[in-house]
Design a protein around this motif. Structure first.
Motif, PDB file in Angstrom:
ATOM      1  N   LYS A   1      -2.395   3.519  -2.923  1.00  0.00           N
ATOM      2  CA  LYS A   1      -2.091   2.985  -4.244  1.00  0.00           C
ATOM      3  C   LYS A   1      -1.449   4.063  -5.114  1.00  0.00           C
ATOM      4  CE  LYS A   1      -4.218   0.563  -8.123  1.00  0.00           C
ATOM      5  NZ  LYS A   1      -5.490   0.019  -8.686  1.00  0.00           N
TER       6      LYS A   1
ATOM      7  N   SER B   1       2.195   4.660  -3.999  1.00  0.00           N
ATOM      8  CA  SER B   1       3.102   3.597  -4.423  1.00  0.00           C
ATOM      9  C   SER B   1       3.442   3.718  -5.903  1.00  0.00           C
ATOM     10  CB  SER B   1       2.484   2.230  -4.126  1.00  0.00           C
ATOM     11  OG  SER B   1       1.299   2.054  -4.867  1.00  0.00           O
ATOM     12  N   GLN B   2       2.456   4.139  -6.717  1.00  0.00           N
ATOM     13  CA  GLN B   2       2.727   4.322  -8.142  1.00  0.00           C
ATOM     14  C   GLN B   2       3.729   5.455  -8.371  1.00  0.00           C
ATOM     15  OE1 GLN B   2      -1.111   4.937  -9.899  1.00  0.00           O
ATOM     16  NE2 GLN B   2      -1.651   2.740  -9.888  1.00  0.00           N
TER      17      GLN B   2
ATOM     18  N   ARG C   1       7.238   4.244  -7.481  1.00  0.00           N
ATOM     19  CA  ARG C   1       7.795   3.351  -8.496  1.00  0.00           C
ATOM     20  C   ARG C   1       8.329   4.157  -9.685  1.00  0.00           C
ATOM     21  NH1 ARG C   1       3.501  -0.177  -7.104  1.00  0.00           N
ATOM     22  NH2 ARG C   1       2.219   0.615  -8.831  1.00  0.00           N
ATOM     23  N   LYS C   2       7.586   5.229 -10.079  1.00  0.00           N
ATOM     24  CA  LYS C   2       8.045   6.073 -11.202  1.00  0.00           C
ATOM     25  C   LYS C   2       9.345   6.793 -10.857  1.00  0.00           C
ATOM     26  CE  LYS C   2       3.501   6.883 -13.263  1.00  0.00           C
ATOM     27  NZ  LYS C   2       2.458   7.893 -13.583  1.00  0.00           N
TER      28      LYS C   2
END
Length: 339
Positions: free
Chosen positions: A323, A326-327, A330-331
């Motif tokens: 998790k 993935s964050q 995305r950033k």
């Protein structure tokens, strides 16, 4: 001749009262089988088959002897040469014969604690309480719906012979007993007034005993009078069979209504039922069932549980890492798009 001797024994008041209480608790058996059971086990109160006791988590005691009853058996008819007999349509000729089958055990022959056989409306903690009488009254109103009307009057005046009217001031138990007796009177259709009055009081006594109401004041003087008058046992055979059948029919209709009236879960949604179950176990001093959100107990866990818990922790850590990655991705993509 044997049946006459059994009937002579049941004309004694205490034996007759025990027969009525036994018939009220064992509704599936005929008058002949009830007498046969009491002849084998005079103190019997509640009988069930082995399979029925096992479903309740109860087992017969060692060396307990099963009680015999007459059960129907369908037998194909044969001629003298053992050839099958058929009808004009070619169907086999089948007749029903009654044979003795040892298949029943009394509650005293088992390891039951008696709680397994007590219905909700006879639980010891509610006997004699105002709430129980109120619920019995509600159940009797449901039982009599569409046929009679139960209400309170200040006098004994009956506006309609087909209605049950209860005067005020009788007391809780006396009110319930009067309603039951009047409802029984509406069920009995015997033409002979002497026999009819006897049947009403007999069935009422059995219902009082079935509902754990006071009933020992009944003495049934007719039994002694009939014996002094030289009445033969055959005279008593039909009234006994008739009142037994009528008593069992009334109880088969009444018991489900009272069970539903006393069942606290009726009309509750699933969440309310679970909540009531937890509250009930806490009142008994037991630990409530542990849900997935409950605190994990500190008692030592067996090795297999520790392994499972370690695997779950590793899976949770892996999920958290994925998790987080993935964050971060995305950033980074968002920053590239802004440029």
């Amino acid at each position: 001749m044997e049946n006459e001797k059994e009937l002579l024994g049941i004309l004694e008041v205490s034996a007759f009262k025990h027969y009525l209480r036994f018939a009220a608790e064992n509704m599936r058996y005929s008058e002949v089988n009830l007498q046969r059971l009491l002849k084998q086990f005079p103190t019997a109160t509640k009988v069930l088959t082995l399979e029925e006791w096992q479903k309740l988590g109860v087992l017969p005691k060692k060396k307990s002897r099963a009680l015999e009853v007459l059960v129907p058996r369908k037998i194909v008819k044969r001629d003298a040469a053992h050839q099958l007999l058929t009808t004009e349509d070619g169907e086999r000729m089948i007749e029903t014969q009654f044979v003795l089958s040892p298949c029943l055990f009394d509650v005293s022959q088992t390891n039951a604690s008696n709680k397994e056989c007590i219905p909700l409306f006879n639980q010891p903690e509610c006997l004699g309480t105002p709430l129980r009488y109120a619920k019995l009254f509600v159940g009797l109103r449901v039982f009599s719906a569409g046929k009679v009307a139960i209400d309170f009057l200040k006098s004994e005046t009956l506006p309609d012979e087909k209605q049950v009217w209860v005067p005020q001031g009788l007391g809780a138990e006396a009110t319930i007993k009067k309603i039951l007796r009047d409802l029984v009177a509406l069920e009995v259709d015997t033409m002979n007034e002497e026999i009819r009055d006897f049947e009403v009081r007999t069935i009422s006594y059995a219902l009082f005993a079935h509902l754990k109401l006071s009933c020992e004041e009944e003495s049934f003087p007719e039994l002694a009078l009939w014996e002094k008058a030289g009445k033969t046992p055959s005279f008593f055979e039909f009234p006994l069979s008739h009142l037994t059948s009528l008593l069992q029919q009334i109880i088969q209709r009444l018991d489900p209504i009272l069970e539903a009236t006393f069942d606290p879960t009726v009309g509750k949604n699933p969440f309310e039922r679970r909540l009531m179950a937890v509250q009930k176990t806490r009142r008994r001093g037991q630990a409530p069932p542990i849900s997935e959100h409950s605190i994990v107990p500190t008692s030592p866990e067996p090795p297999e549980n520790l392994v499972v818990q370690a695997m779950n922790r590793r899976m949770q850590a892996g999920n958290a890492t994925r998790k987080a990655r993935s964050q971060v991705m995305r950033k980074e993509r968002k920053a590239e798009n802004d440029e």
